[in-house]
Scaffold this active site. Sequence first.
Site, short mmCIF file in Angstrom:
data_model
loop_
_atom_site.label_atom_id
_atom_site.label_comp_id
_atom_site.label_asym_id
_atom_site.label_seq_id
_atom_site.Cartn_x
_atom_site.Cartn_y
_atom_site.Cartn_z
N GLY A 71 -47.05 17.74 104.09
CA GLY A 71 -45.81 17.37 104.73
C GLY A 71 -45.00 18.50 105.32
O GLY A 71 -43.94 18.29 105.88
N ARG A 72 -45.50 19.73 105.23
CA ARG A 72 -44.72 20.81 105.86
C ARG A 72 -44.74 20.65 107.39
O ARG A 72 -43.92 21.22 108.08
CB ARG A 72 -45.22 22.19 105.43
CG ARG A 72 -44.79 22.47 104.01
CD ARG A 72 -45.04 23.84 103.47
NE ARG A 72 -45.01 23.74 102.01
CZ ARG A 72 -45.88 24.34 101.22
NH1 ARG A 72 -46.81 25.13 101.75
NH2 ARG A 72 -45.86 24.18 99.91
N GLU A 90 -49.02 9.92 106.72
CA GLU A 90 -50.23 10.46 106.09
C GLU A 90 -50.49 9.75 104.77
O GLU A 90 -51.59 9.30 104.48
CB GLU A 90 -50.08 11.97 105.85
CG GLU A 90 -50.14 12.80 107.10
CD GLU A 90 -49.87 14.27 106.84
OE1 GLU A 90 -49.19 14.59 105.84
OE2 GLU A 90 -50.33 15.09 107.63
O1 DER Z 1 -47.92 18.49 107.24
C1 DER Z 1 -49.01 18.16 106.77
O2 DER Z 1 -49.17 17.30 105.88
C2 DER Z 1 -50.21 18.94 107.21
O3 DER Z 1 -51.40 18.19 107.02
C3 DER Z 1 -50.27 20.18 106.34
O4 DER Z 1 -50.30 19.74 105.04
C4 DER Z 1 -51.44 21.07 106.66
O5 DER Z 1 -51.14 21.67 107.87
P1 DER Z 1 -52.04 22.90 108.39
O6 DER Z 1 -53.46 22.38 108.44
O7 DER Z 1 -51.47 23.18 109.75
O8 DER Z 1 -51.86 24.04 107.42
#
Ligand code: DER
Length: 241
Positions: A99-100, A107
Amino acid sequence: FTQDDFKKAAAYKAVEFVHSGMVLGLGTGSTAKHAVDRIAELLRLGKLKDIVGIPTSKKTHDQAVSLGIPLSDLDSHPVIDLAIDGADEVDPHLNLVKGRGGSLLREKMVECVCKKFIVIVDESKLVEFIGASGLAMPVEVVPYCWKFTAVRLQNLFEESGCIAKLRTVGGKDGEEPYVTDNENYIVDLYFKKDIGDLKIASDRILRLAGVVEHGMFLDMATTVIIAGESGMTIKNKELEQ
Ligand code: DER
């Protein structure tokens, strides 16, 4: 190798588990982006057929549309064969922080109803315990009186030295609240210490009226693919109990 090379390697490995005819949850973020690209490439090459994608964000929806991946939604496909998505943190029990990127609600809605949920990460995402990275554990909240909700969230985890911060966009300190695909706000929680039993923490968060969903994905990943300097590691849930 760069971190993005690792992300791409994990993503391509995950797509090996995709078969023609599948209904696929399409994840969000820089790692999942490679998986969506790869799926589109295999469709174009005729190596994959009859795929239906269920995007986990408007961003992934737009990427998939631009790549010609046929799309649908949870109303039409309440059961999904396989979802592939990234994560911000993975603990030894395959519990996740996500979730960042701001997409945690859609999701989680998609990844809760998958027969198989493959998480793809570079090795930098591995943590000893959830929150250990000191980075955000996102909570989606309704905009109405978000400060009231943020204070209650912070107080829930007082003994873990929790700080709750509204996610903002624009400028150095951010002028405006970040708004999710679902017209909600995000309050990011930062912990100084282990928050203990994650199921209890999850229940306490979700009991707060005003909270929509949080970024801990507990007991959901069936497989985690980790790419790093030492190569590729695949962890399966049943083996990590
Ligand atoms: O925001 C989200 O849930 C993304 O899936 C995060 O958890 C992973 O993002 P990244 O692959 O850009 O590191």
